[in-house]
Each structure stands twice: as C-alpha cells, then as structure tokens.
Design an enzyme around this catalytic site. Structure first.
Site, mmCIF file in Angstrom:
data_model
loop_
_atom_site.group_PDB
_atom_site.id
_atom_site.type_symbol
_atom_site.label_atom_id
_atom_site.label_comp_id
_atom_site.label_asym_id
_atom_site.label_seq_id
_atom_site.Cartn_x
_atom_site.Cartn_y
_atom_site.Cartn_z
ATOM 1 N N HIS A 32 -6.998 -6.308 1.067
ATOM 2 C CA HIS A 32 -6.095 -5.271 1.275
ATOM 3 C C HIS A 32 -5.708 -6.074 2.745
ATOM 4 O O HIS A 32 -3.888 -4.989 2.957
ATOM 5 C CB HIS A 32 -6.487 -3.792 1.291
ATOM 6 C CG HIS A 32 -5.604 -2.947 1.325
ATOM 7 N ND1 HIS A 32 -5.034 -2.646 0.007
ATOM 8 C CD2 HIS A 32 -5.103 -1.997 2.065
ATOM 9 C CE1 HIS A 32 -4.260 -1.166 0.190
ATOM 10 N NE2 HIS A 32 -4.029 -1.604 1.552
ATOM 11 N N SER A 51 0.671 -1.077 0.274
ATOM 12 C CA SER A 51 0.592 -0.042 0.313
ATOM 13 C C SER A 51 1.060 1.147 -0.436
ATOM 14 O O SER A 51 1.306 1.010 -0.594
ATOM 15 C CB SER A 51 -1.123 -0.285 1.028
ATOM 16 O OG SER A 51 -2.076 0.924 0.571
ATOM 17 N N ASP A 111 -9.507 -5.913 -3.086
ATOM 18 C CA ASP A 111 -9.814 -5.016 -2.122
ATOM 19 C C ASP A 111 -10.485 -2.907 -2.616
ATOM 20 O O ASP A 111 -10.126 -2.594 -2.817
ATOM 21 C CB ASP A 111 -7.984 -4.699 -2.832
ATOM 22 C CG ASP A 111 -7.529 -3.592 -1.623
ATOM 23 O OD1 ASP A 111 -7.965 -2.888 -0.947
ATOM 24 O OD2 ASP A 111 -6.210 -3.597 -2.100
#
Lengths: 419, 419
Positions: free
Chosen positions: B397, B283, B364
């Site tokens: 995620h 991320s 996600d």
C-alpha cells in the site's frame, strides 16, 4: 538439520497474534476449518522449539496460481511485528531468512487453502547451518524488483546495529547484477534517497542493484555526537576517526569500503556481482563517493556525485568534522580525505580513471561556502582527470534536484559497470 | 500604483536579517560597497511603506549571464524566513508575489553586482492592484519545471489556512497546460506524493501540471479530530460534513471541486488550462478521485486511482468517517459518496465516461478488508463502465507501489487531457 515442529505456542503469544490480526483462533492452535472458510485471510502458526527462531506463517486464500507469491508477501509484511515467547525467545519473522535457511519446502492444497510446510536449518549446534549476516525487516516490491530493509551489527562501527536499504532489480532473479553504492548527506539515513531520490526506477531498467548505507554509527555515546547536525550522529563523513573519543565507532570509511561489501557479497552472492561496483552520493556523501573512489584505485569501476563537498579542508563543515574525528593538528590525515587534494596527488594513475560525473545546482545555498566545486574542477583539469562538472541553473540542494538527474547518473554508471 | 521606496527599516529588522544571514551591514542600510566586494552573497533591502508588504531582495554576485535567475532563487530560498516590522506589519518574501504584482523591473550592473529595482502595485487603496490568493513559501526547480509550495486561507474550510503543492512543468512557461489533481490518503499531506510518488518526472515529460492538496482542514478544533489517524485531521474523506461538529470546517469536497480550482485558475490563468482537468489519488484519495469524478460528469476528463477505498459504506474506515461526518442515521448521504453505489446509479451517463484506471496491490494489508476493490469492479461491469482494474502481484500500500505505476497513470491521463 532441524525440521518444523507444530508445538503450540504459549497462550500469551497466540492472543497477541490474534489481537494484532483481529482474528480469533479459538481454543486450539493453527489450522482451523472455520477460519479457512473465511474468504480472505488465513493464519497458520508453526513454532520450532529446536531453533532459536520461531516462525509465523500467514497466507491468503486465492483461486489463482500465485498463492505462494502472495503468501510470501504476507510473511514479509508481517515481519514488522515482533512477538516474544516466554521471556527470552524472540519471534521475528523474516521471509529472507526462510529463503536462506530453508532446506525443504512442501506445498499442499486442501479445501481452498495452501499449506506451506517449511524445514530449515537449526541456528545453533548445527554444523550445516550458518547465520545470515543481515536481519531483513521488510521486503518491498517496487519497480519490479525488491527493496530490502536490512540491519546488522557492525564490527567496524564498534558492534553497533546499523541499518541500510538494498534494492535488487528484477534482473537479479536470474543472475548477478552490478552494484551501485549511494552515500547520503548530512542528517540523512539510507531511507531518504531510497524513497525520494528516483534511483530505483532507472536502476530497475538498467539492472543495477543499489545499496543505501546509513551516514554514521547510531548510539555510540561519543562526546557531542548529538549536539549538532553537522557532526557526530548523521555526519560520519566516511572516514575512520583517530581521535580517542570517536575511534571506536566512527569508522564509516572501513564500514563502507570493506565490512559492508564483504557481508553483502557473501550473503547475496547469487544476486550481486562484486567485480562490478560503482559509487555515488550527495553532499557529504558526494565527498564520500569521490574520496573512496580516489583512495581505492580499481575498487570502483564508476563514480559520480551530486553537490559534493569536494574540498572539506577548506570549508567549515569539513574543518569541524576533521578537527573532531582526526584532531585539529593532524592535517596530513585531513588531506587524505579531501577529494581536491587526492586528485592532485594521483600522478600516473590519473589517465586511467573513468570519467567523473558531478552535478551541482547553482541555487544551492551551500554551493558558495561549503561545496567549493570549482576547486575540484580546476584540480581535476590540472591532474588530467576527465571530470564532467555540470552546473545546473536554478537547482537547489534537495532531493528535488537529485531526483531530476538521478537517471542520468544511473546511466553513467551503467555505461562502465555493464561494459 | 506604488513604487519602491528605499526607506530604512527599523534597527530590529536589520539586526534580525544580519543575524539570520551572518552578515554585518554596518551602520547604514542596504547597499554597501564593502559588502559588494565580498565574493559571494550580497543583500539589498528595500522596504516599501506605501504597501503592507515589505520586500527583502537578496542576490548573488556571479560573472555569468544568469544573475537574475540566481537572484530569484535566492529570493525564493529566503522566503522560508519571516520577519516582523514593528508589531503589525509582516515582512514575508515571496518571489511569486513580485512576479504577479510587479509593474516594472529594471536591472543595472555596477561593480560586480546586479541591482534589481522593483516597482509594484500597492496592495491596499489601489484600484489596479489585486491581492494574490496564495502565499508561496518556496519555488523549487525540479525536472525542468517548478514546484510551488503554496498556502492560503480557505473559505470552504472555515477560514483555516491550508497548504498544497503545485507543479508547473516546463511547458507551462509557454502556454496553458492540462492539470492533474492528486488526492492523498489517510495521514498524508500534499507533500508525501510530491516527494515520493514519482509523478513529477512523467508530468514534466507529458506537460501536465500537478496539484497536491491537503487531506483535511488543520486545526479546526472539532471534537475528536486528533484522536485517531483515520478520522478528523488527515482524514477529511473529500466530503462536506453535515454533522454540527464538523460542518463548518470539514468541507474537502467543495474545497477540492470548487474553491481550490477557482483560485488556481484565476491566479495561474496563464499556466493552467481549466478545460482540461483530470483527477487521481491513493487509498482515501482514490475514493476521493472516483467519487468526485462520478458526482461531477464532465468536470474531469480523466480519472484513475491507486488502492482506492471503493465501497466505504461497507468497510470500517468509511463507516467510521461517514458516521462522524454525516451521522450514523444519514445513510442516503453515505451512498452519495460511495464509488460503488455511484457507479451503479449512473444510468445513461455510463457509456460516455472515459476509461477508469485502477491499480491495486495484492500484498496490500488493507486490500481484503478496507478497499473491497472487487465490489467496484463488479458494479462497473454491470453498469457498462469501462474500468481497467489491474491487480499487481506482490505490491503493498506504500509509495513504493504508487511510484512504480505513477508513470502509467500520468500517461493514461495525458491520453485524455491532450486529446
């Protein structure tokens, strides 16, 4: 049998959903051509007022053939949010419930969007519908399978809600798989090992389902249950308490050996093979694994433990717990939940047991005073039980220890459960 | 060169240690024959007044050949506690410091106990001694190697203390190993991935060291740094801030690319190979991995990312961060830290880059609006850079996603780092 109605939800619900998603639906409900032309996220709301439960369906626009899968995942992801219609009807969203209650699914493609129409059984007043035992807060894809975050009200735990994690390996999509119960240690919930224990990776390869229950009832309101980390909440010790103050809720023994497996094998009958069950655990949960195994010959086809409390009647943790849950005077009850005592009284049954695998770290602070591993090893040898007790140099009591040896334990269980 | 003195510590220290360990030393210090006959734990205190740092040595009695190892682990375990002598001299206990500063070790056996005598370099006023850069709070054995929980004061981060995890695989005991930096995402520290990311298992097999730095300075006292989860603390974005309010402390770019590796390769020169370094992240950390890689040709021999923010100048997270750290007007600076912009301006360098591996989950929540993966994929293709962008159906995620694909990323890095 009910079917989906496309009634409009009350404005407050709609605006809550809009706010949560950052999407403006405009004046009308549901399907908006304007929204559909946005490239990414679409939302469609269907509220069924004939059932207690309303359904929010969120789906994504894609140009691949996997739209339904993605739509399902969005459903699942969205399950974490809960909205309320009016004052009494909760809208929670559970993909799993859809799967279980669904009687018909129709899919249509129009523009660049999929429409998913769901028909499902009514919850109340219907002879055909049965309520699922578990709420599923989240379904998380991992290592090719699914981790389900479950909760349910437990009769054994005095009606309290309890949470657990269930991992279904990819093999469970095609048929029944063996099941390995993992019992956690003091202060833990079913989450710690699911996140940090490194069981899911090897279970995915071997095709084992994993069950991670909680370690005690939560919120029983029993005396002193929140006062210390080694008694009460987070410290159920996998017994059925007999002391008045704890007898109603502290029944993790019956919960883990009876209620939970019954519910799981009913609800996940297509995925879980109830004839192939193994058990393992860590510390207090290692005590649980060994004692549940030894008290129920034949119930568990395989057993192992990490840093187990093998002789609780002779250590401070066990003495504190058993004094509280059984009473200080009730020593015969104590012995019924002590792995070293149990293994010594097996008699003829000893020879037919599967090998017991135990790993114990030698840099584990609790090893010398609380775990008393050698006592069990000696008793097993005298009883003629095969016990492979491995002392691991330099390893401590943490998940860094468990994760290192988890794969070998999963393989140990697979050897028996897939035989 | 100093040597161990066996001076008695002030009574308050002794009683604190007694209290912490539940052991009564009696009136005299250190070595007590009575205590030695106890079966489990022995404590021996040595205080060196010629050095700033005092040493508490705890060791266990065993009848095996592994006493020293166990003694070291007890030392390590004990490191979590800190005692104070008088008002100004901290007693912290760091096995690692012993190792590094030790000039002589002697071991004697008497009764059923090992005596460990340590001679070590003075910290101050000595030409031969150098201060270690890192404090080591814990050394945890896992997957055959060691996870070191480090902290140090960082000049780049304005003198603030920062923490990190360093994993040394078993191969590092015999020589230098390649190093993989893992940069974490928003709200994380260096702990999350070390515990849940499933990197250590494959790194142990491949013989890679792992470095898990923090995600921002902590306690800078800069404006608004604690107000939201996507800016300030836990959200350093691997840049060097230029805005007045953040420029002193928010320098994670220089910290990760310069200060931290310099300190690590100096302090762990026997274990870490500074010519073989790879970088990955998740991320915000995936953004970090890609931008640090693209801005420093040749510095990193391999690169990969999980769910990276690939085009921060075009998403809300990046716009908020860059507005704060660089100023809303400073758009050229923004582009210097945007992977999609950077890859488009590579020119001739593009052809010689190693393949970039990216995994992105299709379930996600942040994929559609924040991560913008397709923008990078397109720019890489146009630039002639090999990018293997894999879209993983159904994955979210979380660390359940990262852990699933961590092994493949470690192997990707090993291919380049061990070539």
């Amino acid at each position: 049998m009910g079917s989906v109605t496309q009634a409009r939800p009350e404005p407050p619900v709609l605006s809550m959903v809009e706010q949560a998603l950052g999407i403006d639906f405009g004046p009308a409900l549901g399907f908006h051509p304007e929204n559909l032309r946005k490239p990414v996220l679409r939302i469609h709301i269907q509220l069924s007022r004939c059932a207690c439960r309303a359904t929010i369906i969120i789906f994504r626009v894609t140009d691949s053939a996997t739209e339904l899968g993605i739509a399902e995942e969005w459903l699942t992801t969205f399950c974490e949010a809960t909205y309320t219609v009016g004052s009494s009807t909760p809208i929670t969203h559970h993909h799993h419930h859809l799967q279980r209650q669904v009687t018909a699914l129709s899919i249509q493609q129009a523009l660049n969007c999929l429409f998913l129409t769901v028909h499902y059984a009514e919850k109340q007043g219907s002879s055909s519908g049965t309520m699922p035992a578990f709420e599923i807060a989240q379904t998380i894809r991992t290592f090719g399978g699914k981790l389900l975050k479950l909760s349910h009200k437990s009769a054994e735990l005095g009606g309290l809600e309890t949470k657990l994690n269930l991992y279904l390996p990819p093999q469970a999509e095609k048929g029944k798989v063996p099941v390995l119960f993992y019992l956690s240690g003091l202060t833990c919930t079913g989450d710690n090992c699911a996140e940090k224990g490194n069981f899911i990776n090897p279970a995915s390869k071997e095709g084992l389902a994993l069950v991670f229950p909680d370690t005690s009832p939560r919120g029983a309101g029993a005396p002193n249950e929140e006062d210390s980390w080694d008694f009460g909440t987070g410290a159920g010790f996998y017994i059925d308490a007999t002391s008045d103050a704890y007898a109603k809720h502290y029944r993790m023994y019956s919960y883990v050996t009876k209620e939970l497996p019954e519910l799981l094998f009913k609800e996940f009958g297509k995925e879980l093979d109830e004839s192939k069950v193994g058990i393992t655990g860590h510390s207090m949960g290692g005590h649980g694994a060994l004692t549940l195994f030894l008290r129920n010959p034949g119930k568990y086809k395989s057993v192992s433990a990490f840093s187990p409390i093998v002789n609780p009647i002779n250590c401070q943790w066990g003495q504190k717990a058993f004094s509280g849950y059984f009473g200080a005077e009730n020593k015969s009850k104590w012995s019924e939940h002590d792995a070293t005592e149990l293994i010594s009284s097996l008699g003829d049954k000893a020879a037919s047991l599967p090998e017991i695998l135990i790993d114990q770290g030698l840099a584990d602070n609790f090893y010398p005073d609380q775990l008393l591993t050698k006592n069990f090893e000696k008793a097993a040898k005298e009883a003629g039980v095969k016990a492979n007790v491995r002392y691991q140099d330099g390893y401590d009591h943490s998940y860094f220890f468990i994760s290192t040896f988890a794969e070998e334990h999963v393989k140990h269980h697979a050897k028996y459960l897939k035989a």
